[in-house]
Design an enzyme around this catalytic site. Structure first.
Site, mmCIF file in Angstrom:
data_model
loop_
_atom_site.group_PDB
_atom_site.id
_atom_site.type_symbol
_atom_site.label_atom_id
_atom_site.label_comp_id
_atom_site.label_asym_id
_atom_site.label_seq_id
_atom_site.Cartn_x
_atom_site.Cartn_y
_atom_site.Cartn_z
ATOM 1 N N HIS A 1 -26.292 7.636 -1.753
ATOM 2 C CA HIS A 1 -24.833 8.611 -1.366
ATOM 3 C C HIS A 1 -25.343 10.185 -1.787
ATOM 4 O O HIS A 1 -26.035 10.646 -2.882
ATOM 5 C CB HIS A 1 -23.924 8.096 -1.372
ATOM 6 N N GLU B 1 -21.455 -0.326 -5.643
ATOM 7 C CA GLU B 1 -22.048 0.087 -7.565
ATOM 8 C C GLU B 1 -21.405 -1.107 -8.079
ATOM 9 O O GLU B 1 -20.564 -1.357 -8.101
ATOM 10 C CB GLU B 1 -21.592 1.864 -7.256
#
Length: 478
Positions: free
Chosen positions: A282, A358
């Protein structure tokens, strides 16, 4: 269908694939009777090194040509699992890639305007064309032309079912098949219909080093010549079937795998088109330049202005490549924002998969590495020494992350063999996928650099082998 009956409608199903994207590529197409579902013609060809999208367009061209040879006045319904091709040929999406523009224009000229309609179908419903494309790639890999696996009698029977003016084409096609040869890869292709464009023989009625905090910000095969093509009016062969010349080495069926697959130079040829993961980290958040732990157990920060700019830049680069077919994102906001920006540029939808989230860094969320070292020195040392150690306060160990990511990898590769997926995710999942593909130890996680909005890529083959194609590419951010 009787011998004198003329067709007013035909269905064309087409597909293409690339083992590397770009890499050795091929296409397949089948023309179907809309009432009986009978296969009236098949086409397949190994086209050398190309992208998935180019191969898909080539499959469309072959299918339309085959349909026109059968019934030039019939209305044609094209069904493909490539949303890109369907939307572009329907006029709803703009064609930006220079390799696709001439192919789309050529496809539009085969039938008069309005005579062809396009429909997207799931990949599971496009198995016939997908099989043909893989057969063509397998044949090219073995250095020979694709040929239908049906008998000559079945071929003749299939040709007799073709109506109207296509009967003469069937006779010529059978003659072409009788004279076709199986040259080595890169050698000449002989037989009627062979030319510099790479279209081969016809065989039926149709033509055709310091530790880097994994949650923080710091922490390509040579060309293959075409091996020809063939088109058949015979019924479809069983999946994986492919006749070989007597002098050819046997080719394993697609999907087969050795008990212990070798790797590297000792590995055999791959057993089918790989699932290719384009791994996009990202864009930046406010925490990224400060090098703070930012996982799934704390706040869910959004992209910063710099991160939004990075997302737009990578979206433009991926659109220019034209290889991504599907997008899967972590559920965290920064990934979903990045994925949405890319999806808008590619005209694709985004699917969220929790397996791509994550690491949960527990009590370390939002802290810098130095702050964790000051507050939790023993826990940090244990974490750095063993993948089984978890961050303070109920965080997630690297071993647990690896199990989660591996399960996600297996699920996606099984479901998307032969496809190129963009996975928009985070530092630890991407590094884990690369580490596992390389067979590297867990400490390798601390020896990889992975920048915000960087692109990496891994291809997964059906025989169990994996190939790391790219790591931490940030050229699109310059």
């Amino acid at each position: 269908m009787s011998g004198g009956e003329r067709l007013s409608e035909l269905i064309v199903e087409a597909d293409g694939g690339s083992r590397g994207n770009p890499g050795p590529a091929g296409y397949g197409a089948v023309v179907l009777d809309p009432v009986s579902g009978e296969a009236l013609a098949e086409a397949a060809e190994f086209i050398g090194v190309a992208t998935n999208n180019v191969a898909e367009y080539k499959g469309l061209l072959a299918g339309l040509r085959a349909a026109r040879e059968l019934a030039p006045d019939a209305s044609v319904r094209v069904r493909m699992d490539s949303k890109l091709v369907v939307e572009q040929m329907s006029g709803r999406w703009r064609i930006k890639h220079p390799d696709m523009k001439p192919l789309a224009a050529e496809a539009a000229r085969i039938y008069p305007p309005g005579q062809v309609t396009y429909e997207w179908i799931p990949r599971e419903r496009n198995k016939h064309a997908d099989r043909l494309a893989n057969e063509a790639m397998d044949a090219g890999r073995a250095g020979r032309q694709w040929q239908p696996s049906a008998s000559r009698a079945a071929l003749d029977a299939g040709a007799a079912r073709v109506v109207g003016d296509a009967t003469a084409g069937a006779a010529k096609a059978r003659a072409a098949l009788a004279h076709a040869t199986a040259p080595p890869v890169g050698g000449p292709v002989t037989g009627p219909g062979t030319g510099p464009s790479g279209t081969g023989a016809l065989s039926g009625p149709a033509a055709s080093s310091a530790p880097t905090a994994p949650g923080g910000a710091t922490a390509p095969a040579g060309p293959v010549a075409p091996a020809g093509s063939a088109v058949s009016a015979a019924p479809a062969a069983p999946a994986g079937a492919e006749p070989a010349p007597a002098t050819a080495e046997p080719v394993p069926a697609a999907g087969a795998s050795p008990a212990t697959p070798p790797v590297g130079w000792a590995a055999p040829a791959d057993l089918g088109a790989p699932a290719t993961f384009v791994l996009l980290r990202h864009g930046e958040t406010a925490l990224t330049p400060q090098k703070r732990f930012s996982g799934s157990g704390g706040t869910d920060p959004e992209l910063s202005p710099a991160g939004l700019h990075q997302a737009r830049a990578v979206a433009a680069a991926l659109a220019a490549r034209g290889t991504v077919q599907e997008i899967v994102s972590s559920p965290l906001l920064r990934c979903r924002q990045t994925a949405a920006t890319v999806a808008e540029s590619l005209g694709l939808d985004v699917r969220v998969d929790d397996g791509l989230r994550e690491t949960d860094f527990g009590a370390w969320e939002g802290l810098t590495f130095a702050e964790v070292r000051e507050r939790y020195p023993d826990d940090l040392d244990a974490w750095l020494a063993s993948p089984k150690a978890a961050p303070t306060g109920g965080g997630e160990s690297f071993a647990a992350v690896a199990r989660r990511v591996a399960a996600t990898r297996d699920r996606l590769t099984e479901r998307h063999a032969g496809r190129t997926l963009l996975l928009v995710t985070h530092v630890t999942p991407i590094k884990t996928l690369v580490r596992l593909a390389l067979g590297a130890p867990p400490e390798a996680l601390f020896r990889m650099e992975l920048s915000a909005a960087s692109v990496s890529a891994v291809a997964y083959y059906r025989d169990g082998n994996a190939s790391v194609r790219l790591l931490n590419d940030t050229s699109h951010l310059r």
